[in-house]
Design a protein around this motif. Structure first.
Motif, mmCIF file in Angstrom:
data_model
loop_
_atom_site.group_PDB
_atom_site.id
_atom_site.type_symbol
_atom_site.label_atom_id
_atom_site.label_comp_id
_atom_site.label_asym_id
_atom_site.label_seq_id
_atom_site.Cartn_x
_atom_site.Cartn_y
_atom_site.Cartn_z
ATOM 1 N N UNK A 85 0.831 -1.209 0.000
ATOM 2 C CA UNK A 85 0.000 0.000 0.000
ATOM 3 C C UNK A 85 0.864 1.256 0.000
ATOM 4 N N UNK A 86 1.921 1.240 0.790
ATOM 5 C CA UNK A 86 2.843 2.386 0.836
ATOM 6 C C UNK A 86 3.540 2.560 -0.500
ATOM 7 N N UNK A 87 3.985 1.443 -1.093
ATOM 8 C CA UNK A 87 4.676 1.515 -2.384
ATOM 9 C C UNK A 87 3.740 2.034 -3.466
ATOM 10 N N UNK A 88 2.486 1.593 -3.442
ATOM 11 C CA UNK A 88 1.490 2.077 -4.404
ATOM 12 C C UNK A 88 1.277 3.577 -4.244
ATOM 13 N N UNK A 89 1.168 4.021 -3.009
ATOM 14 C CA UNK A 89 0.978 5.451 -2.749
ATOM 15 C C UNK A 89 2.183 6.263 -3.217
ATOM 16 N N UNK A 90 3.376 5.791 -2.923
ATOM 17 C CA UNK A 90 4.581 6.550 -3.245
ATOM 18 C C UNK A 90 4.860 6.597 -4.743
ATOM 19 N N UNK A 102 -7.765 10.395 -7.669
ATOM 20 C CA UNK A 102 -8.961 10.705 -6.882
ATOM 21 C C UNK A 102 -10.226 10.089 -7.459
ATOM 22 N N UNK A 103 -10.184 9.696 -8.725
ATOM 23 C CA UNK A 103 -11.385 9.134 -9.351
ATOM 24 C C UNK A 103 -11.307 7.632 -9.578
ATOM 25 N N UNK A 104 -10.099 7.058 -9.658
ATOM 26 C CA UNK A 104 -9.995 5.599 -9.729
ATOM 27 C C UNK A 104 -9.931 4.984 -8.332
ATOM 28 N N UNK A 105 -9.413 5.747 -7.382
ATOM 29 C CA UNK A 105 -9.274 5.277 -5.999
ATOM 30 C C UNK A 105 -9.766 6.366 -5.051
ATOM 31 N N UNK A 106 -11.057 6.684 -5.083
ATOM 32 C CA UNK A 106 -11.547 7.809 -4.290
ATOM 33 C C UNK A 106 -11.361 7.577 -2.794
ATOM 34 N N UNK A 107 -10.974 8.651 -2.101
ATOM 35 C CA UNK A 107 -10.789 8.548 -0.661
ATOM 36 C C UNK A 107 -9.830 9.599 -0.149
ATOM 37 N N UNK A 108 -9.706 9.666 1.151
ATOM 38 C CA UNK A 108 -8.748 10.569 1.797
ATOM 39 C C UNK A 108 -7.342 10.010 1.594
ATOM 40 N N UNK A 109 -6.389 10.924 1.340
ATOM 41 C CA UNK A 109 -4.999 10.500 1.115
ATOM 42 C C UNK A 109 -4.068 11.566 1.689
ATOM 43 N N UNK A 110 -4.156 11.782 3.007
ATOM 44 C CA UNK A 110 -3.496 12.924 3.625
ATOM 45 C C UNK A 110 -2.326 12.568 4.531
ATOM 46 N N UNK A 111 -1.810 11.355 4.440
ATOM 47 C CA UNK A 111 -0.603 11.028 5.200
ATOM 48 C C UNK A 111 0.137 9.894 4.506
ATOM 49 N N UNK A 112 1.420 9.836 4.774
ATOM 50 C CA UNK A 112 2.233 8.733 4.271
ATOM 51 C C UNK A 112 1.888 7.479 5.069
ATOM 52 N N UNK A 113 1.633 6.390 4.378
ATOM 53 C CA UNK A 113 1.126 5.172 5.016
ATOM 54 C C UNK A 113 2.177 4.539 5.916
ATOM 55 N N UNK A 114 1.757 4.272 7.158
ATOM 56 C CA UNK A 114 2.568 3.469 8.068
ATOM 57 C C UNK A 114 2.269 2.006 7.816
ATOM 58 N N UNK A 115 3.292 1.198 7.692
ATOM 59 C CA UNK A 115 3.141 -0.162 7.162
ATOM 60 C C UNK A 115 3.720 -1.205 8.099
ATOM 61 N N UNK A 116 3.315 -2.435 7.882
ATOM 62 C CA UNK A 116 3.977 -3.541 8.557
ATOM 63 C C UNK A 116 5.455 -3.555 8.164
#
Length: 405
Positions: free
Chosen positions: A247-252, A258-272
């Motif tokens: 998930x973090x790699x996808x975000x980075x 915003x239209x293919x993956x709608x949602x809040x995206x306001x922080x860098x993902x903390x991951x396992x």
């Protein structure tokens, strides 16, 4: 919605108490059924963070506001099952004797509706003063509906040191709407750990924040036993508090829009697999690689659902190579974040919960409908996790700030 009981590899006689599963070799034990309309409806609450101090960011009455969120979502959705996907309690603020009382506050809306539930534990549920085993036992033995029936599926199916394997690794079978003996689907629950070691009179010691390889082996072995017994793979969903590295790699990599993956995206993902030093640097170690491999290789797994990051609530399809990720490609695995549900913890967006709908008649087509139900009753980020998810276009998500923040 009905609880289902099978006469499988465990002997449960008519009228006998439900046995608590603990051994991974047990394949058939009580679960739930698709509803009479052929649908399974799941409401997922994450990051409730009960028990924070009254001087905290969203205090006073933060826990009371969170109960209001739970009630609002349940009144709108009328789910068959509730999933509490980690960080039920901010245990770093909670004395040992107070933890189960906070669990009771969380349970009250479920008890009033006789709603069965399944929990995973998050990094804030484990602390020097809180025992996830004790909380799980309280849910299992003490929490009952107004009709006297047990409501909790939360258990532990993997033996080992709790600081290594955690205490919410198990599955819940889902049976046909018309036949309580016809297994149709599996729900998997995992403890990603993190937090602190339970030792009220000892020092404050951290616990690794990933799904342990022993749990991964149990997951693979149990899936294999199901395939051997039934001769096929089953559609399934998985729930784990801390998201995997993909998930973090996808975000980075900027793969989200915003239209293919709608949602809040306001922080860098903390991951396992993050391992923080004393200076607050948290490099990724790759420790969740065995878990990611097992998820990607699980035939029929339709979606993985996580919480942990309060300012992220979108879904993704892992269908391309991601840098520094093993495996590099997720073969179309869907991964979703939940909305921050509680008034404890950081974040000022409207609280809510992820809703999941699976139709019995569409099993095998890998179709899951999902959205965020907000505390004000609105819906945000409705997507269909199907073969074209990731390219389909949707309205942008609701970014409303919470009026109670």
């Amino acid at each position: 919605m009905r609880h289902a009981q099978l006469l499988g590899l465990i002997a449960v006689t008519a009228g006998a108490a439900v046995l608590r599963p603990r051994a991974p070799a047990i394949l058939n034990y009580p679960g739930i059924q698709f509803d009479s309309d052929g649908k399974l409806s799941i409401s997922v609450f994450s990051d409730l963070h009960f028990g924070e101090p009254e001087w905290g960011t969203h205090r006073p009455n933060g826990d009371l506001k969170t109960v209001g969120v739970i009630n609002s979502v349940l009144d709108n959705e009328h789910p068959n099952l509730v999933v509490l996907n980690g960080d039920l309690v901010s245990c770093e603020w909670v004395a040992t004797q107070d933890a189960n009382g906070l669990i009771d506050q969380i349970m009250a809306p479920l008890i009033n509706r006789n709603l069965p539930f399944a929990a995973t534990f998050g990094n804030h549920d484990a602390s020097k003063t809180c025992s996830t085993k004790s909380m799980s036992d309280h849910m299992w033995y003490d929490v009952k509906g107004t009709n006297g029936n047990k409501l909790s599926f939360t258990t532990q199916s993997v033996s080992g040191d709790i600081d290594q394997v955690g205490w919410s690794n198990y599955f819940v079978p889902v049976y046909s709407s018309t036949n309580g003996g016809d297994l149709k689907m599996l729900l998997w629950f995992f403890d990603s750990k993190g937090g602190r070691k339970y030792q009220p009179t000892g020092v404050d010691v951290g616990v690794p924040n990933w799904v342990d390889e022993k749990v991964v082996s149990w997951f693979r072995d149990t899936n294999s036993q199901f395939r051997q017994q039934y001769g096929r793979a089953f559609p399934s969903l998985a729930f784990v508090h801390i998201p995997v590295h993909a998930t973090n790699a996808f975000q980075q990599t900027g793969g989200r829009t915003e239209t293919t993956n709608p949602g809040i995206n306001d922080e860098s993902i903390g991951q396992q697999g993050d391992l923080c030093d004393t200076n607050g640097n948290c490099p990724y170690t790759g420790s969740d690689t065995p878990f990611m491999k097992a998820l990607v290789e699980t035939e029929g797994l339709m979606g993985v659902f996580s919480g942990h990051d309060h300012l992220v609530d979108w879904c993704m399809k892992w269908s391309k190579n991601l840098p520094d990720t093993t495996p590099a490609n997720g073969n179309g695995l869907n991964i979703c974040f939940n909305r921050h549900s509680g008034y404890g913890g950081y974040g000022d967006y409207s609280r809510g919960a992820r809703q999941i709908i699976v139709e019995e008649g569409k099993l095998g087509q890998d179709v899951v409908e999902t959205w965020i139900r907000l505390e004000n009753g609105n819906i945000s980020g409705h997507v269909s996790l199907n073969s074209t998810f990731g390219t389909d276009q949707y309205p942008k998500a609701d970014g409303t700030k919470s009026s109670g923040a």
